[in-house]
Write a protein that holds these residues in place. Structure first.
Motif, PDB file in Angstrom:
ATOM      1  N   ALA A   1       1.082  -1.303  -0.349  1.00  0.00           N
ATOM      2  CA  ALA A   1       0.334  -0.262  -0.334  1.00  0.00           C
ATOM      3  C   ALA A   1       0.763   1.396   0.071  1.00  0.00           C
ATOM      4  O   ALA A   1       0.767   2.059  -0.322  1.00  0.00           O
ATOM      5  N   ILE A   2       1.818   1.483   1.391  1.00  0.00           N
ATOM      6  CA  ILE A   2       3.189   2.140   1.026  1.00  0.00           C
ATOM      7  C   ILE A   2       3.121   2.680  -0.670  1.00  0.00           C
ATOM      8  O   ILE A   2       3.619   3.592  -0.963  1.00  0.00           O
ATOM      9  N   ALA A   3       3.742   1.189  -1.113  1.00  0.00           N
ATOM     10  CA  ALA A   3       5.225   1.363  -2.536  1.00  0.00           C
ATOM     11  C   ALA A   3       3.274   2.200  -3.144  1.00  0.00           C
ATOM     12  O   ALA A   3       3.929   2.858  -4.062  1.00  0.00           O
ATOM     13  N   SER A   4       2.412   1.241  -3.597  1.00  0.00           N
ATOM     14  CA  SER A   4       1.326   2.363  -4.726  1.00  0.00           C
ATOM     15  C   SER A   4       1.466   3.971  -3.956  1.00  0.00           C
ATOM     16  O   SER A   4       1.507   4.426  -5.431  1.00  0.00           O
ATOM     17  N   LEU A   5       0.862   4.203  -2.810  1.00  0.00           N
ATOM     18  CA  LEU A   5       1.504   5.656  -2.473  1.00  0.00           C
ATOM     19  C   LEU A   5       2.292   6.496  -2.646  1.00  0.00           C
ATOM     20  O   LEU A   5       1.985   7.499  -3.568  1.00  0.00           O
TER      21      LEU A   5
ATOM     22  N   ILE B   1       5.913  13.174   1.509  1.00  0.00           N
ATOM     23  CA  ILE B   1       7.218  12.459   1.614  1.00  0.00           C
ATOM     24  C   ILE B   1       7.935  11.841   2.799  1.00  0.00           C
ATOM     25  O   ILE B   1       8.198  10.551   2.761  1.00  0.00           O
ATOM     26  N   HIS B   2       8.104  13.025   3.912  1.00  0.00           N
ATOM     27  CA  HIS B   2       9.322  12.686   4.465  1.00  0.00           C
ATOM     28  C   HIS B   2       8.362  11.253   5.485  1.00  0.00           C
ATOM     29  O   HIS B   2       9.258  10.543   6.016  1.00  0.00           O
ATOM     30  N   ASN B   3       6.721  11.780   5.673  1.00  0.00           N
ATOM     31  CA  ASN B   3       5.438  10.660   6.184  1.00  0.00           C
ATOM     32  C   ASN B   3       6.001   9.433   5.591  1.00  0.00           C
ATOM     33  O   ASN B   3       6.733   8.225   6.582  1.00  0.00           O
ATOM     34  N   LEU B   4       6.070   8.927   4.718  1.00  0.00           N
ATOM     35  CA  LEU B   4       6.757   7.744   3.814  1.00  0.00           C
ATOM     36  C   LEU B   4       7.665   6.484   4.169  1.00  0.00           C
ATOM     37  O   LEU B   4       7.619   5.860   3.991  1.00  0.00           O
ATOM     38  N   LYS B   5       8.205   8.425   3.868  1.00  0.00           N
ATOM     39  CA  LYS B   5       9.932   7.920   4.312  1.00  0.00           C
ATOM     40  C   LYS B   5       9.878   6.947   5.930  1.00  0.00           C
ATOM     41  O   LYS B   5      11.238   5.469   5.994  1.00  0.00           O
ATOM     42  N   ARG B   6       9.398   7.355   6.401  1.00  0.00           N
ATOM     43  CA  ARG B   6       9.538   7.327   7.961  1.00  0.00           C
ATOM     44  C   ARG B   6       8.958   5.812   8.055  1.00  0.00           C
ATOM     45  O   ARG B   6       9.829   4.722   8.601  1.00  0.00           O
TER      46      ARG B   6
END
Length: 148
Positions: free
Chosen positions: A28-32, A53-58
């Motif tokens: 799901a995160i990869a898709s986001l 972007i910062h949130n997803l990287k974390r």
């Protein structure tokens, strides 16, 4: 207390389901991230995209460690069962404790990742509320001017 072969075997189904959930989160995160990449290329100065972007990287890093601890827990369960099978009970007890600790750490990281995920959703909701308020206030403002 003597550890029996069935005790670590019980963790297999729990760990398997947990790993499936972690893999689904990863997908799901990869898709986001892929969708956010497209948005970022279209509008690189938009603040909410940079925050996401910062949130997803974390979150991606956390999922990596959740999966790592889950796999470690799985491996320790297998080692524990082998130690029980060869009658190395004291070693099996320690390895089982290690497996449980790895599982606990994985679940703890999962809890924190859920909290961060909620924060990301709140950022999106906040952005939509701001846009809605701007549209609503603009609409009413224009309507008042036309009435005069």
């Amino acid at each position: 207390m003597e550890l029996q072969l069935s005790t670590p075997a019980l963790l297999f189904s729990a760990i398997t389901l947990m790993m499936l959930a972690f893999t689904n989160r990863f997908l799901a995160i990869a898709s986001l991230i892929r969708g956010l990449h497209k948005k970022y290329l279209e509008n690189p100065d938009e603040n909410i995209i940079i925050e996401q972007i910062h949130n997803l990287k974390r979150r991606l890093g956390m999922i990596k460690y959740m999966q790592l601890c889950g796999v470690l827990s799985f491996l320790l369960c297998v080692v524990c069962m082998y130690l029980i099978f060869i009658d190395a009970q004291p070693a099996a007890n320690y390895v089982f404790i290690g497996s449980m600790l790895a599982l606990l750490i994985s679940l703890g990281i999962s809890l924190v990742e859920i909290l961060i995920s909620t924060k990301a959703l709140n950022l999106e909701l906040q952005d939509m509320e701001t846009l809605l308020q701007n549209r609503s206030s603009g609409f009413w403002f224009k309507k008042d001017k036309n009435d005069e």
